[in-house]
Design an enzyme around this catalytic site. Structure first.
Site, PDB file in Angstrom:
ATOM      1  N   ASP A  62      -0.753  -1.605  -4.157  1.00 20.08           N
ATOM      2  CA  ASP A  62      -2.126  -1.902  -3.751  1.00 20.08           C
ATOM      3  C   ASP A  62      -2.894  -0.594  -3.538  1.00 20.08           C
ATOM      4  O   ASP A  62      -2.448   0.277  -2.787  1.00 20.08           O
ATOM      5  CB  ASP A  62      -2.097  -2.728  -2.461  1.00 20.08           C
ATOM      6  CG  ASP A  62      -3.444  -3.306  -2.086  1.00 20.08           C
ATOM      7  OD1 ASP A  62      -4.299  -3.451  -2.977  1.00 20.08           O
ATOM      8  OD2 ASP A  62      -3.648  -3.619  -0.890  1.00 20.08           O
TER       9      ASP A  62
ATOM     10  N   HIS B 284     -12.542  -4.381   3.604  1.00 13.43           N
ATOM     11  CA  HIS B 284     -11.226  -4.512   4.219  1.00 13.43           C
ATOM     12  C   HIS B 284     -11.391  -4.698   5.728  1.00 13.43           C
ATOM     13  O   HIS B 284     -12.350  -4.206   6.323  1.00 13.43           O
ATOM     14  CB  HIS B 284     -10.381  -3.257   3.964  1.00 13.43           C
ATOM     15  CG  HIS B 284      -9.974  -3.093   2.532  1.00 13.43           C
ATOM     16  ND1 HIS B 284     -10.239  -1.954   1.805  1.00 13.43           N
ATOM     17  CD2 HIS B 284      -9.318  -3.927   1.694  1.00 13.43           C
ATOM     18  CE1 HIS B 284      -9.756  -2.095   0.586  1.00 13.43           C
ATOM     19  NE2 HIS B 284      -9.202  -3.276   0.489  1.00 13.43           N
TER      20      HIS B 284
ATOM     21  N   GLU C 283     -10.043  -0.751 -10.554  1.00 15.64           N
ATOM     22  CA  GLU C 283     -11.144  -1.032  -9.640  1.00 15.64           C
ATOM     23  C   GLU C 283     -12.404  -0.273 -10.031  1.00 15.64           C
ATOM     24  O   GLU C 283     -12.353   0.885 -10.426  1.00 15.64           O
ATOM     25  CB  GLU C 283     -10.772  -0.680  -8.202  1.00 15.64           C
ATOM     26  CG  GLU C 283     -11.875  -1.010  -7.197  1.00 15.64           C
ATOM     27  CD  GLU C 283     -11.477  -0.781  -5.745  1.00 15.64           C
ATOM     28  OE1 GLU C 283     -12.347  -0.380  -4.961  1.00 15.64           O
ATOM     29  OE2 GLU C 283     -10.303  -1.001  -5.406  1.00 15.64           O
TER      30      GLU C 283
ATOM     31  N   SER D 101       0.851  -1.186   0.000  1.00 15.76           N
ATOM     32  CA  SER D 101       0.000   0.000   0.000  1.00 15.76           C
ATOM     33  C   SER D 101       0.888   1.238   0.000  1.00 15.76           C
ATOM     34  O   SER D 101       2.090   1.162   0.302  1.00 15.76           O
ATOM     35  CB  SER D 101      -0.897   0.006   1.236  1.00 15.76           C
ATOM     36  OG  SER D 101      -0.115   0.185   2.417  1.00 15.76           O
TER      37      SER D 101
END
Length: 287
Positions: free
Chosen positions: A84, A177, A135, A49
């Site tokens: 990510d 998440h 996404e 990330s």
């Protein structure tokens, strides 16, 4: 040698299994995941990330560490180093730093802007031989300050993004998440099937892999999911093992306070978690 995730995910799609993306936060996490992948002969994606990249002093540091570790440990399985939930700017930084795969998360933009930014990154990634994940729809919960309500993706918007030439697509299907709440409604397989019908053979990505029941994982794979992300579960197992070590007073015995000893139980716990997930995903022996 780091590789694009494109080939490993196409093989997973055709073989009806999924490749795990396991997020890394430091040397111990990276080492644990790589050793387990090599032991099980499973391809693997190391997720980073933007927050984790900053914590490890920058994307160039991360890329250099991973490349050196792959060489020093004699890792022979396919390994992709993947950004990510990247911002547009973060994607460009990771491309420059030497990542082999990136994710652009444009799900919070209007679809037209998501399409335009994704289109630009597709061109760059194709030129450099990197894989690109996009996404549509939001992943619920919070990760690195990005908060999503967990809205299901619009299949037509998924097709608009897939048609740009991305290598994998993360579509929100009710996944979140972090820990799943007791009242979680479960994955929307109706949405997943509709997305699959629109995007054809595009490898699909399931974020929020921690805590999803095994039968849902297997059904998602049957419906085209070829990449599953796991982060929280590794964090929880690492924390529990470290807590047990300290509460047992092991850090006070001899040189138990040595960080190499202090962090060892947590690192071993990550290996066990990764092994369980790779077995569930069906990627063992697929390198």
């Amino acid at each position: 040698m780091l590789v694009s995730a494109k080939e490993m995910l196409e093989k997973a799609r055709d073989g009806h299994y999924a490749v795990g993306q396991f997020n890394i936060n430091n040397l111990e996490w990276t080492k644990s995941i790589l050793l387990t992948s090599e032991e099980l002969k499973s391809p693997v994606i190391l997720g980073v990330s933007e927050g984790a990249g900053k914590y490890m002093t920058g994307f160039k540091t991360v890329a250099a560490m991973v490349r050196a570790m792959v060489e020093e440990l004699g890792i022979t399985v396919p390994v992709a180093l993947h950004l990510d939930h990247g911002s547009y700017e973060g994607c460009l930084k990771c491309i420059e730093a030497g990542f082999s795969s990136i994710m652009f998360d444009g799900s919070h933009y209007p679809i037209a802007e998501n399409v335009e930014k994704t289109r630009e990154l597709v061109a760059i990634c194709k030129e450099k031989g990197l894989s690109l994940e996009a996404e549509v729809g939001s992943i619920g919960g919070e990760e690195d300050g990005v908060v999503g309500a967990g809205e299901c993706a619009d299949p037509d918007e998924c097709k608009a993004i897939a048609d740009l030439g991305v290598d994998m697509l993360a579509a929100g299907i009710g996944n979140i998440h972090g820990k799943y709440p007791a009242n979680w409604a479960g994955l929307s397989f109706e949405t997943l099937a509709a997305v699959k019908e629109k995007v054809g053979g595009m490898p699909l990505v399931l974020h929020g892999g921690t805590g999803i029941p095994e039968e849902m994982i297997k059904k998602a794979i049957d419906l085209g999911v070829a990449k599953i992300n796991v982060n929280t579960e590794c964090q929880l197992s690492f924390a529990a093992a470290t807590r047990a070590y300290i509460e047992a007073g092991k850090d006070l015995e001899g040189k138990g306070f040595d960080p190499r000893k202090l962090l060892a139980p947590g690192a071993a716990a990550i290996q066990e978690t990764v092994k369980e997930k790779m077995e569930l995903f069906g990627s063992v022996g697929k390198a």
